[in-house]
Design a protein around this motif. Sequence first.
Motif, PDB file in Angstrom:
ATOM      1  N   LEU A 293      21.121 -86.740  67.584  1.00  0.00           N
ATOM      2  CA  LEU A 293      22.349 -87.319  68.124  1.00  0.00           C
ATOM      3  C   LEU A 293      22.310 -87.316  69.653  1.00  0.00           C
ATOM      4  CD1 LEU A 293      25.311 -88.321  67.786  1.00  0.00           C
ATOM      5  CD2 LEU A 293      25.996 -85.910  67.817  1.00  0.00           C
TER       6      LEU A 293
ATOM      7  N   LYS B 140      30.309 -89.442  63.554  1.00  0.00           N
ATOM      8  CA  LYS B 140      30.181 -89.272  65.008  1.00  0.00           C
ATOM      9  C   LYS B 140      31.020 -90.307  65.737  1.00  0.00           C
ATOM     10  CE  LYS B 140      25.748 -91.643  64.541  1.00  0.00           C
ATOM     11  NZ  LYS B 140      24.292 -91.527  64.741  1.00  0.00           N
TER      12      LYS B 140
ATOM     13  N   THR C  88      30.591 -87.174  71.198  1.00  0.00           N
ATOM     14  CA  THR C  88      29.243 -87.111  71.757  1.00  0.00           C
ATOM     15  C   THR C  88      29.289 -86.881  73.258  1.00  0.00           C
ATOM     16  OG1 THR C  88      28.447 -88.629  70.037  1.00  0.00           O
ATOM     17  CG2 THR C  88      27.024 -88.290  71.945  1.00  0.00           C
TER      18      THR C  88
END
Length: 203
Positions: free
Chosen positions: A15, A184, A189
């Motif tokens: 990620l 996500k 993030t």
Amino acid sequence: MLGRSNVGKSSIINLLLNHKLAKSSSTPGKTKLINFFSTTWELTTNKDSMPNTHDSIALQCKTDSMQNNQDLLQTESMRIPLIFIDFPGFGYAKVSKDTKKVWDKHLTDFIYKRQSIKLFCHLIDSRHTNLAIDTEIERFLQKIVESRQDCKLLQIYTKDDKLNKSDYHKLKTQNKLTISTLKKTPQATQQLYHAILHASLNW
């Protein structure tokens, strides 16, 4: 990046890298080596926002293999090189006891002797926050951090999408940093990027 086996470490690294470079598997103990990922973080300032705020900075993580000279010339954004280190998972893994002993020795020697490490990211499964193995890892890392002045410990709670609303709210009220690699969002993030950058470089 450290944590017990099957905590989602490889998924979190992928990620952050925005690439599937770390091997992830449902089988604990997939990572058997200490892997290095060389990255470049790009900081772009939003001119419409006030400086020195989270909203004014956009972070993008790129592997060095993605860069080229043209890309470097087209932007005046600040670039910061960081290296992620992916450790084998602690705890359960389908290997022999002798192999686990060798792993533990190599990992311990590496962590103690690698003075260039600025940040230990301890990944914890948000569904199981009080496991003995995580307590042991935290104590081990905290001891190292306390012996150095330029090193910090950051706890990241993974798999928050699997929590019910009550447990999720409980972690958030405790100001815990949580993340999901399935559901996500850009906001989550970016928050993780900022937390790592601030903890590792005090920015």
